[in-house]
Motif scaffolding. Structure first.
Motif, mmCIF file in Angstrom:
data_model
loop_
_atom_site.group_PDB
_atom_site.id
_atom_site.type_symbol
_atom_site.label_atom_id
_atom_site.label_comp_id
_atom_site.label_asym_id
_atom_site.label_seq_id
_atom_site.Cartn_x
_atom_site.Cartn_y
_atom_site.Cartn_z
ATOM 1 N N CYS A 1 -63.222 -12.604 22.921
ATOM 2 C CA CYS A 1 -62.385 -13.211 21.952
ATOM 3 C C CYS A 1 -63.099 -14.087 21.267
ATOM 4 O O CYS A 1 -63.122 -14.381 19.981
ATOM 5 C CB CYS A 1 -61.046 -14.077 22.506
ATOM 6 N N HIS A 2 -64.110 -14.893 22.056
ATOM 7 C CA HIS A 2 -64.910 -15.719 21.219
ATOM 8 C C HIS A 2 -65.873 -15.063 20.211
ATOM 9 O O HIS A 2 -66.033 -15.616 19.139
ATOM 10 C CB HIS A 2 -65.800 -16.684 22.213
ATOM 11 N N ARG A 3 -66.475 -14.162 20.563
ATOM 12 C CA ARG A 3 -67.289 -13.125 19.763
ATOM 13 C C ARG A 3 -66.544 -12.793 18.485
ATOM 14 O O ARG A 3 -66.851 -12.890 17.385
ATOM 15 C CB ARG A 3 -67.987 -12.188 20.356
ATOM 16 N N ARG A 4 -65.220 -12.229 18.845
ATOM 17 C CA ARG A 4 -64.377 -11.806 17.685
ATOM 18 C C ARG A 4 -64.153 -13.045 16.801
ATOM 19 O O ARG A 4 -64.277 -12.847 15.495
ATOM 20 C CB ARG A 4 -63.141 -11.360 18.209
ATOM 21 N N ILE A 5 -63.839 -14.011 17.091
ATOM 22 C CA ILE A 5 -63.604 -15.075 16.333
ATOM 23 C C ILE A 5 -64.607 -15.615 15.449
ATOM 24 O O ILE A 5 -64.443 -15.876 14.361
ATOM 25 C CB ILE A 5 -62.924 -16.237 16.994
ATOM 26 N N ALA A 6 -65.860 -15.532 16.071
ATOM 27 C CA ALA A 6 -67.044 -16.033 15.456
ATOM 28 C C ALA A 6 -67.423 -15.100 14.325
ATOM 29 O O ALA A 6 -68.045 -15.627 13.469
ATOM 30 C CB ALA A 6 -68.004 -16.089 16.465
ATOM 31 N N PHE B 1 -52.414 -6.345 35.588
ATOM 32 C CA PHE B 1 -52.614 -7.614 34.823
ATOM 33 C C PHE B 1 -54.317 -7.829 34.591
ATOM 34 O O PHE B 1 -54.378 -8.745 33.737
ATOM 35 C CB PHE B 1 -52.220 -8.491 35.943
ATOM 36 N N THR B 2 -55.026 -6.990 35.191
ATOM 37 C CA THR B 2 -56.527 -7.303 34.608
ATOM 38 C C THR B 2 -56.496 -7.019 33.017
ATOM 39 O O THR B 2 -57.498 -7.299 32.546
ATOM 40 C CB THR B 2 -57.447 -6.281 35.464
ATOM 41 N N PHE B 3 -55.723 -6.071 32.554
ATOM 42 C CA PHE B 3 -55.879 -5.675 31.129
ATOM 43 C C PHE B 3 -55.006 -6.772 30.265
ATOM 44 O O PHE B 3 -55.437 -6.405 28.984
ATOM 45 C CB PHE B 3 -55.421 -4.391 31.025
ATOM 46 N N LEU B 4 -54.294 -7.490 30.761
ATOM 47 C CA LEU B 4 -53.431 -8.466 29.789
ATOM 48 C C LEU B 4 -54.351 -9.060 28.920
ATOM 49 O O LEU B 4 -54.242 -9.618 27.713
ATOM 50 C CB LEU B 4 -52.513 -9.314 30.885
ATOM 51 N N PRO B 5 -55.537 -9.876 29.822
ATOM 52 C CA PRO B 5 -56.261 -10.906 28.833
ATOM 53 C C PRO B 5 -57.260 -10.041 27.824
ATOM 54 O O PRO B 5 -57.471 -10.791 26.940
ATOM 55 C CB PRO B 5 -57.232 -11.269 29.865
ATOM 56 N N ALA B 6 -57.436 -8.807 28.299
ATOM 57 C CA ALA B 6 -58.202 -7.966 27.134
ATOM 58 C C ALA B 6 -57.259 -7.664 25.987
ATOM 59 O O ALA B 6 -57.955 -7.766 24.714
ATOM 60 C CB ALA B 6 -58.685 -6.553 27.608
ATOM 61 N N ILE B 7 -56.032 -7.460 26.331
ATOM 62 C CA ILE B 7 -54.995 -7.417 25.088
ATOM 63 C C ILE B 7 -54.899 -8.613 24.313
ATOM 64 O O ILE B 7 -55.001 -8.542 22.952
ATOM 65 C CB ILE B 7 -53.789 -6.921 25.576
ATOM 66 N N MET B 8 -54.812 -9.681 24.932
ATOM 67 C CA MET B 8 -54.847 -10.858 24.091
ATOM 68 C C MET B 8 -56.040 -11.335 23.239
ATOM 69 O O MET B 8 -56.031 -11.978 22.204
ATOM 70 C CB MET B 8 -54.355 -11.899 25.051
ATOM 71 N N ALA B 9 -57.089 -10.893 24.076
ATOM 72 C CA ALA B 9 -58.476 -11.419 23.148
ATOM 73 C C ALA B 9 -58.523 -10.738 21.951
ATOM 74 O O ALA B 9 -59.507 -10.985 21.080
ATOM 75 C CB ALA B 9 -59.682 -10.802 23.911
ATOM 76 N N VAL B 10 -57.603 -9.443 21.606
ATOM 77 C CA VAL B 10 -57.537 -8.966 20.376
ATOM 78 C C VAL B 10 -57.078 -9.643 19.140
ATOM 79 O O VAL B 10 -57.639 -9.572 18.165
ATOM 80 C CB VAL B 10 -57.005 -7.585 20.426
#
Length: 364
Positions: free
Chosen positions: A103-108, A43-52
């Motif tokens: 995720c924040h850095r990617r969107i910015a 489950f620790t990898f699920l947020p990282a996948i969503m951040a993409v």
């Protein structure tokens, strides 16, 4: 003025669906294998996948969900050693925080790039002449298509000037992409609009463009930027009583003559000089080439965004295909037909800006 629309993130329903589904799969597999909370570490990898591809709120929700499921699993299925459970929870917390920040850095970053692309495209379209252009000698039509949004805008330029000596047409391609390339392109267009109206000889127009780009490069060096060169093709079309047209080719792709019996014919010039900006390397002055452009005939001009369009196999858009695509198409629709054909050939994976012009001398 609004920036281009960004790719749409997944809906909340799809995020909830995938999150609950993955949770059920991981927990069910753990129970079936008897490994239980050892699989919870996934489950620790699920947020990282969503951040993409998700939004910050969606990533934050998934991170909180993963942390909550991890805590519940550790409590319900305690590890033999207490420190292992604490480490699993700590990793879930750290990965969640890191994913939200990523995720924040990617969107910015995507928003900054979108604004840059939009500004460059707006500047380029503001200075490029609207098409079609009607002059006493010719009708100039065409299309201009910026590169795909994951690339910076390039330096394709074109312009049409009707003056006391006839119609002058420019098409060119500045080295590189982005605002620096557009700055060089603007210097070329500004010089062309002035010289095309003032100079009686087409070679003198080319020399004015060369001088303007050299000055631009001198300023660029002072500012710590890279010098630019540009391929260019300049045309001169006189009145209908003057069937001879002229061209000065500065390292650009040769035009294609349409409307003559026997089909499209590429025009090969005897004198083809170096690109603009490389004038110091010229061994001889630039020369004008003469050729016939009769009433009812049309010249097809294009930049290398068309000739360098690639298929999925890496093959370049072949010139013979361009000639074939131009057959049987009305002369005022050739440019659009070629753009669609190149897009189909490359499956929409455009590598560079595409500028395609048709210079038509009306009959009668």
């Amino acid at each position: 003025m609004t920036t281009p629309a960004q790719p749409k993130p997944p809906t909340l329903v799809s995020v909830l669906t995938w999150t609950v589904t993955l949770t059920a799969i991981v927990l069910g597999t753990g129970v079936a294998l008897g490994a239980d909370n050892r699989l919870i570490g996934l489950f620790t990898f699920l947020p990282a996948i969503m951040a993409v591809f998700a939004t910050v709120r969606q990533t934050l929700f998934v991170a909180a969900w993963s942390l909550g499921v991890t805590i519940a699993a550790v409590i319900y299925y305690p590890e033999p050693r207490r420190s292992d459970g604490v480490l699993t929870i700590g990793l879930a917390l750290l990965f969640g925080i890191a994913s939200v920040l990523m995720c924040h850095r990617r969107i910015a970053r995507n928003e900054r790039m979108a604004r840059l692309r939009f500004t460059a495209t707006a500047m380029q379209r503001e200075i490029l002449a609207p098409l079609p252009q009607h002059t006493p000698e010719v009708v100039v039509s065409g299309v201009y298509e910026p590169v795909d949004e994951d690339k910076l805008v390039g330096g394709d330029v074109y312009d049409v000037v009707a003056g006391p000596f006839g119609t002058r047409v420019l098409i060119g391609d500045v080295q590189g992409k982005g605002l620096p390339a557009i700055g060089a392109a603007f210097s070329i267009i500004g010089a062309f609009r002035e010289a095309a109206y003032r100079e009686p000889e087409l070679v003198r127009v080319a020399e004015a463009l060369e001088s303007a780009l050299m000055r631009h490069n001198a300023y660029a060096i002072q500012a710590g930027r890279t010098e630019r060169f540009a391929t260019a093709l300049l045309l001169h079309i006189g009145s209908a009583g003057q069937p001879k047209a002229q061209a000065v080719n500065c390292g650009h792709l040769p035009p294609i003559l349409l409307g003559r019996r026997g089909g499209p014919v590429p025009i090969e010039f005897a004198a083809t000089g170096l690109p603009l900006g490389l004038g110091d390397l010229l061994e001889a002055p630039r020369e004008a080439n003469s050729f016939e452009l009769l009433p009812g005939e049309c010249l097809l001009l294009y930049t290398d965004g068309l000739s360098e369009a690639r298929s999925r196999k890496g093959e370049f858009y072949p010139p013979e295909r361009a000639l074939w695509a131009a057959r049987g198409v009305a002369l005022d629709r050739v440019a659009e037909a070629l753009r669609k054909d190149a897009r189909a050939f490359s499956r929409g994976r455009q590598q560079d800006d595409i500028a395609i012009l048709t210079v038509y001398r009306p009959a009668g």
